[in-house]
Design an enzyme around this catalytic site. Sequence first.
Site, PDB file in Angstrom:
ATOM      1  N   SER A 327       0.827  -1.108  -0.013  1.00 43.55           N
ATOM      2  CA  SER A 327       0.240   0.097   0.037  1.00 43.55           C
ATOM      3  C   SER A 327       1.148   1.078  -0.054  1.00 43.55           C
ATOM      4  O   SER A 327       1.417   1.383  -1.267  1.00 43.55           O
ATOM      5  CB  SER A 327      -1.264  -0.060   1.083  1.00 43.55           C
ATOM      6  OG  SER A 327      -1.596   1.082   1.524  1.00 43.55           O
ATOM      7  N   GLU A 338      10.783   5.386  -9.982  1.00 46.12           N
ATOM      8  CA  GLU A 338      10.449   6.281 -11.297  1.00 46.12           C
ATOM      9  C   GLU A 338      10.661   7.445 -11.630  1.00 46.12           C
ATOM     10  O   GLU A 338      10.638   8.152 -12.380  1.00 46.12           O
ATOM     11  CB  GLU A 338       8.538   5.374 -11.195  1.00 46.12           C
ATOM     12  CG  GLU A 338       8.865   4.221 -11.949  1.00 46.12           C
ATOM     13  CD  GLU A 338       7.293   3.666 -11.827  1.00 46.12           C
ATOM     14  OE1 GLU A 338       6.830   3.070 -12.065  1.00 46.12           O
ATOM     15  OE2 GLU A 338       6.466   4.328 -12.260  1.00 46.12           O
ATOM     16  N   LYS A 352      -0.961  -3.831  -3.888  1.00 42.18           N
ATOM     17  CA  LYS A 352      -2.374  -3.145  -3.198  1.00 42.18           C
ATOM     18  C   LYS A 352      -2.009  -2.262  -3.443  1.00 42.18           C
ATOM     19  O   LYS A 352      -1.434  -1.524  -3.156  1.00 42.18           O
ATOM     20  CB  LYS A 352      -2.166  -3.225  -1.255  1.00 42.18           C
ATOM     21  CG  LYS A 352      -3.829  -3.113  -1.416  1.00 42.18           C
ATOM     22  CD  LYS A 352      -3.619  -2.158   0.214  1.00 42.18           C
ATOM     23  CE  LYS A 352      -4.853  -1.610   0.497  1.00 42.18           C
ATOM     24  NZ  LYS A 352      -5.046  -0.457   0.198  1.00 42.18           N
TER      25      LYS A 352
END
Length: 498
Positions: A327, A338, A352
């Site tokens: 999560s 990224e 998740k």
Amino acid sequence: MKVVKALDEQNVEQEHTEQEQVTDKKTGYVHIKKFHFILILFFLVLLSTGITTFALSFGEEKVITVGTERSEFDKLYAAYDTLKSGYFEELDQKKLINGAIDGMVKALDDPYTDYMSVEEAENFHSSINSSFQGIGAEIQEKDGHITIVSPIKGSPAEKAGLKPNDIITSVDGKSLQGMTSSEAVTIIRGKKGTKVELTIQRPGTDAPVKVPIIRDDIPIETVYGEMVGDGIAKVQVTSFSTNTSKDLAAKLNELQKEGMKGLVLDLRQNPGGLLDEAISISSMFVPKGKLILKVEDRNGKTQEYPSQNDGNPDFPLVVLIDKGSASASEILAAAVSESAGVKLVGETSFGKGTVQTAKDFPDKSNIKFTTAKWLTPNGNWIHKKGIKPDIEVPLPEYASLSIINPDKELKLSSSSTEVESAQKMLKAIGFDPGREDGFFDEKTQAAVSSFQAANNLPADGVLKGDSTIKLMEKLREMIETNDTQLQKAVEVLKEEMK
């Protein structure tokens, strides 16, 4: 919504001989003509939908004004009325309504959407905002089972050896099959000092194991940091609670004063938490304006969340993840990977990729439900797939050994999977039992006696109670000492610091 109900339905059926019902589609009125009796009608105020039905009586002709037409609920109210009038025992109206809401939620087949009773809602809020008492483990309902996402650092659950993906099949002999995670939490939690026995099924093992745990205070301390040498600091974030970003900023300032030149950010076994905190922490490491995540609603509309920071921190960073990272910790890992080019080390994360919100009802019960899915800065949805690290590193094989029930006596001539786990633990910490096949022979007995003597325990060669607890404690220390994932992260960080 039309709700027409007689106070004594059975008597009405006996007394009246003719009934005509006409619905005026233009006015929204229902006209009911009845003969030979006076029908008493009542109105219901439906709190959950805001629908009100009014009944007015004019002698033999009754006119019912319908406030809002909700025909999809006709079947629900018909079922309620049928039970109310015909069930053989007196009904608890509150229990029926709660059950109806719970049934709607379960029909979504979403492990992250829950209806919580007042007690369950209190547990939910306390786990985010303050300390609580229990075993200290994040759980979820998965494929009909209650599964450990992560134990909290330093908690009784961690000390007992619980691991991510362990399945809790029962609590004190009561099966958890079919329960929601909120229902299971209510049973597992309890007052400090009380004992609870969990039956654990670990993936890859044949037999379940009973694990007694003494409940304790579980403080929501979420940031732990230390210098590990050569100007490198390790900071572990165990969950994303109310003050996590504030506590992390303070810890980083403290470590910089101690000479921190590089950071390993440890998100292993971090089950997540508050989205706002994940965004705030990600902003510490992602350059201003670059994306942290995207949130996509059911209509495909996407909202982007850019970093609010002024730039990269002035020290290199490596992030540790594992299968217990879920999560909010995955949001952070994906954001720095990224949008800031940070290396990820460890194992593929939990996976998740949805966002939940919670709504309190006036009685303090609560519904937590999925509102959207979140995407990484590059638009990837990691749900049920997880994030693959740049450098995959497993922990030693003994780090995933099955736990041993301290109440069970392992002695000469015993044979079980727990004996096999004990033998592998003994060998890992330097007390070779001579075999690892689950049969407790003389060599195993000698290894146990040597281990007991080295740890100031009665050297009777029997593994039980304090001896079992000490063995698992020593194994945990061994795992921390030989943390192959951390070692690799430090190695990668040193290369970046050159």
